[in-house]
Design an enzyme around this catalytic site. Structure first.
Site, short mmCIF file in Angstrom:
data_model
loop_
_atom_site.label_atom_id
_atom_site.label_comp_id
_atom_site.label_asym_id
_atom_site.label_seq_id
_atom_site.Cartn_x
_atom_site.Cartn_y
_atom_site.Cartn_z
N HIS A 191 -1.13 13.51 46.57
CA HIS A 191 -1.57 13.22 45.20
C HIS A 191 -1.87 14.53 44.49
CE1 HIS A 191 -1.78 8.91 45.69
NE2 HIS A 191 -2.51 9.05 46.77
N HIS A 248 1.54 -3.54 56.25
CA HIS A 248 0.28 -3.01 55.72
C HIS A 248 -0.64 -4.23 55.65
CE1 HIS A 248 -2.18 -0.83 52.50
NE2 HIS A 248 -2.58 -2.09 52.38
N ASP A 307 0.81 8.64 57.58
CA ASP A 307 0.53 8.00 56.28
C ASP A 307 0.37 9.08 55.22
OD1 ASP A 307 0.13 6.14 54.34
OD2 ASP A 307 -1.80 5.41 55.07
N HIS A 316 5.73 7.13 59.13
CA HIS A 316 5.00 6.61 57.99
C HIS A 316 4.64 7.75 57.04
CE1 HIS A 316 1.85 3.45 56.59
NE2 HIS A 316 2.24 4.20 55.59
N ASN A 359 7.76 2.98 48.55
CA ASN A 359 7.00 2.79 47.29
C ASN A 359 7.22 3.96 46.33
OD1 ASN A 359 5.56 4.47 49.03
ND2 ASN A 359 3.58 3.93 48.13
N ASN A 404 -6.92 4.46 52.17
CA ASN A 404 -6.90 3.02 52.36
C ASN A 404 -5.96 2.68 53.52
OD1 ASN A 404 -7.38 0.32 51.98
ND2 ASN A 404 -5.76 0.09 50.45
N ASP A 438 4.59 -1.41 52.23
CA ASP A 438 3.43 -0.57 52.49
C ASP A 438 2.72 -0.11 51.20
OD1 ASP A 438 1.69 0.92 54.26
OD2 ASP A 438 2.54 2.67 53.29
N PHE A 478 -6.27 6.79 46.32
CA PHE A 478 -6.39 6.67 47.78
C PHE A 478 -5.32 7.52 48.44
CE2 PHE A 478 -8.26 2.55 46.54
CZ PHE A 478 -9.37 2.50 47.38
#
Lengths: 310, 424
Positions: free
Chosen positions: B309, B179, B305, B60, B94, B278, B152, B323
């Protein structure tokens, strides 16, 4: 008495009871300044205070401005609508620029919870939180506490009820932290949907019956209903709210004789409080406004001292 | 090219191995594990006092390429992975464009071939542009080596659509990763709903928004008799739902992330945006439940996960900050710090949840040191403590929830396809 010793005032959650006492005692000594013919002391002469308000505010901004001027500071008001902020400048960049311009204290009002804390981490100059989102409004709570103590002589052991939109209120949170640290018993009263989860862990009693909140109270702090925040059908309608939660003369008949009624403003007359009560003999609403100057003078002065490590 | 890893504590759940051994690697494969192998011309790595495990498998991770190369690239992410002992990564879809077509998957595969420093496997979007309105061509994407399907970052609200997806995936044998978030319940929230959200003056994200959706998704998968994998479980109630489903024989697996094992909502109090993710950090009780669930096997694996960013997206007001946190470099140390030695969790369990388990769930021939398998190996010191510092982070973005924290467990070597790909 311990010194306050903080560069910033970000919220009452982060202060001890002794530190809050220290601010209140300092405010006591500044209160007299506003009664003089020349309403000024030179405590912050040559210092610059910047009021950086990202949200509309009349009362708080003017109160800070007057407080700073009574300490002989130079005051700059930044209107976010006409500043570089409109061009997309971040809060941190704005803060760093204010620091680079050699200001000494930033008073910040912001609609995001934690904004003042974020700014304080990034600048060396003092940051005073003048209200951040739903989080805290420490100077409002300090002036509320100052007013209660002025009227009732103490905080320890008093029953204080806070009535209204608790969920969205930074005033409620700061009041709860401050009052409980000074030994008051605090009750919050609101429709169930406006009681935020876990609030009992802040040391308060909860009720959704206004009469319960009034019955034992020595002071009742009425909050503005923020109808604009929620358009859901579950949110109480104005008339419904007035009927079930408003502080009215009729309800105060069952209160203690010397109860005082407070409101941080702006007031929604006929919604959370009746005009009779707002203008009546139990109301200390305008005293709160006056006391705000002394409290904010104390906070500005102590923050400046705290920055110098005094 | 051959390497002998000498006298390390070799831990491999796939063959029930936990002993001081030598490991011989030749031509990119594990050749032999024995008490003593004479080095000869091989490169020898002295692993005395160190642990030798199958390279970690993270199922992930958000690699951000294509589309947000300012946050991370396939190259930087896989370099970060290697620094964390991770040799195989499942890339979430994504990206921009979203991996929702054979063309997008094909282009991504080309980029992976060109710049990946570790093994990267591809997850495809379950619905077109992850909007939840129309299914992607699942079978077509499977032909492009897509290993799993997920939206996800979003949950599929449409039950009929999700049910159809499970039907297709049962037939193709491919995995759906869910998700689980009911956005009607979580909308606008930024931290766990409860005392912390109240005291911080933030809108909360309820646990119901997660576990009710876990329950729903498992029920749909059960009806379709399909496999389901629950992503980033954060609360005790979700664990209970998964435990009950497993007891009923539903083909469900689940992951949590290292940050949910180490941190809790109290850590968010300072409005540190690097602790905003999140689902959000939950209560200490939830954290403890998750630890127990990992130990007793209800939660099968940990995954990062990894969500890089830029500073611009994180160094702003908490409510407005993005998030997500990075995690590739800290997956093993955080898992060790949270579990190893504290809860009688042994290294076999760590290898199971970080390597062998995720490889099995994805159907990969990874997560093993058995003879003939790809020589993907991590060698680490489980006791060495180190401080997470921004300047030491390999990932392009630096939004680690563990900055300034001391962690236990340091990766010393990562071997990929038989060659040293990272050395501390």
């Amino acid at each position: 008495m311990s010194r306050w010793g903080q560069k910033d005032l970000l919220g009452l959650e982060y202060l001890t009871g002794e530190q809050i006492e220290h601010i209140l005692l300092t405010a006591d000594s500044f209160k007299e300044v506003s009664t003089r013919g020349v309403k000024k002391v030179p405590a912050l002469r040559g210092k610059t205070v910047v009021n950086l308000f990202y949200e509309p505010s009349t009362r708080t901004r003017i109160s800070f401005e007057i407080a700073a001027k009574r300490l002989s500071a130079d005051v700059i008001n930044i209107e976010t609508e006409t500043s570089s902020i409109r061009k997309g400048e971040t809060l941190i960049d704005t803060g760093l620029n204010i620091q680079a311009l050699k200001a000494d204290i930033i008073v910040v009002r912001h609609n995001a919870s934690g904004a003042a804390a974020m700014l304080a981490r990034r600048v060396d100059i003092s940051v005073i939180n003048a209200g951040d989102g739903w989080h805290e409004h420490p100077t409002q709570a300090l002036l509320d506490i100052f007013t209660i103590r002025q009227r009732l002589g103490r905080i320890q052991g008093l029953n204080i009820s806070i009535v209204g939109d608790i969920a969205h209120s930074r005033v409620a949170r700061s009041n709860i932290w401050g009052l409980t640290k000074l030994g008051a018993r605090v009750t919050v009263c609101a429709p169930k949907m406006l009681i935020p989860p876990g609030i009992e862990k802040m040391g308060v009693r909860i009720t959704d019956k206004i009469d319960n909140a009034i019955q034992e109270a020595d002071a009742i702090n009425v909050l503005r209903m923020q109808f604009e925040r929620d358009k859901t059908t579950a949110f109480p309608k104005q008339l419904e709210y007035f009927k079930n939660f408003a502080v009215t003369e009729e309800r105060l008949k069952r209160a203690k004789k010397d109860i005082i009624v407070m409101h941080p403003g702006p007031i929604n007359r006929g919604i959370e409080i009746s005009s009779e009560v707002a203008d009546g003999c139990r109301s200390v609403i305008l005293e709160q406004v006056t006391n705000g100057i002394a409290v904010r003078m104390a906070v500005l002065f102590l923050a400046w001292q705290g920055r110098r490590g005094l | 090219m051959s390497i002998i890893i000498k006298q390390g504590l070799v831990v491999d759940p796939s063959q029930g191995l936990r002993a001081i051994k030598d490991v011989l690697i030749e031509n990119g494969k594990i050749v032999r594990i024995a008490d003593c192998i004479i080095p000869g011309t091989s490169q020898a790595i002295n692993a005395k006092g160190l642990v030798v495990m199958p390279g970690l498998v993270d199922m992930h991770a958000h690699l951000r390429e294509p589309g947000r190369e300012d946050k991370e690239t396939i190259e930087t992410a896989t370099m970060a992975a290697l620094a964390g002992g991770i040799t195989s990564v499942l890339a979430m879809p994504n990206t921009t464009p979203c991996i929702d077509s054979a063309q997008a998957a094909g282009l991504l595969q080309k980029r992976i071939q060109k710049s990946a420093k570790a093994n990267v496997f591809v997850a495809g979007a379950l619905t077109k542009n992850r909007k939840g309105h129309a299914l992607t061509d699942i079978e077509g994407l499977c032909n492009k080596s897509v290993l799993a399907f997920t939206d996800d970052g979003s949950s599929v609200d449409d039950e009929k659509l999700l049910s159809s997806a499970f039907d297709i995936c049962r037939k193709t044998g491919v995995l759906i990763v869910c998700h689980c978030e009911d956005t009607a319940l979580s909308a606008g929230g930024t931290v766990n709903r409860g005392f912390i959200s109240t005291s911080m003056g933030l809108r909360g994200i309820s646990k119901e928004s997660e576990y009710k959706r876990v329950e729903r998704d498992i029920n749909i998968a059960e009806s379709a008799q399909a496999r389901i994998h629950i992503a980033h479980v954060s609360c005790a109630e979700s664990v209970d739902v998964i435990r009950q489903a497993k007891a009923k024989g539903v083909k469900v697996t689940a992951e949590t992330c290292p940050h949910y094992l180490m941190l809790c909502e109290d850590d968010v109090r300072g409005f540190d945006t690097n602790k905003k993710m999140n689902p959000p950090l939950r209560s200490c009780d939830d954290r403890n439940s998750l630890k127990r669930a990992v130990i007793d096997g209800v939660i099968d694996i940990v995954s990062t996960d990894h969500a890089p960013h830029t500073e611009n997206e994180k160094d702003i007001e908490f409510e407005r900050a993005a998030f997500g946190v990075i995690g590739l470099e800290t997956m093993l140390p955080v898992t060790l710090t949270a579990l190893y030695g504290n809860d009688s969790t042994d290294l076999t369990k760590i290898a199971q949840i970080c390597s062998t388990g995720p490889a099995r769930i994805l159907g990969l021939k990874k997560g093993t040191l058995s003879a003939g398998s790809d020589a993907d190996v991590v060698i680490f010191d489980p006791e060495r403590e180190w401080m997470v510092e921004k300047r030491g982070i390999v990932s392009k973005s630096k939004n680690s929830a563990f900055l300034g924290m001391r962690l236990k467990g340091k990766v010393i070597f990562t071997i990929l396809n038989g060659a040293v790909a990272y050395q501390a």
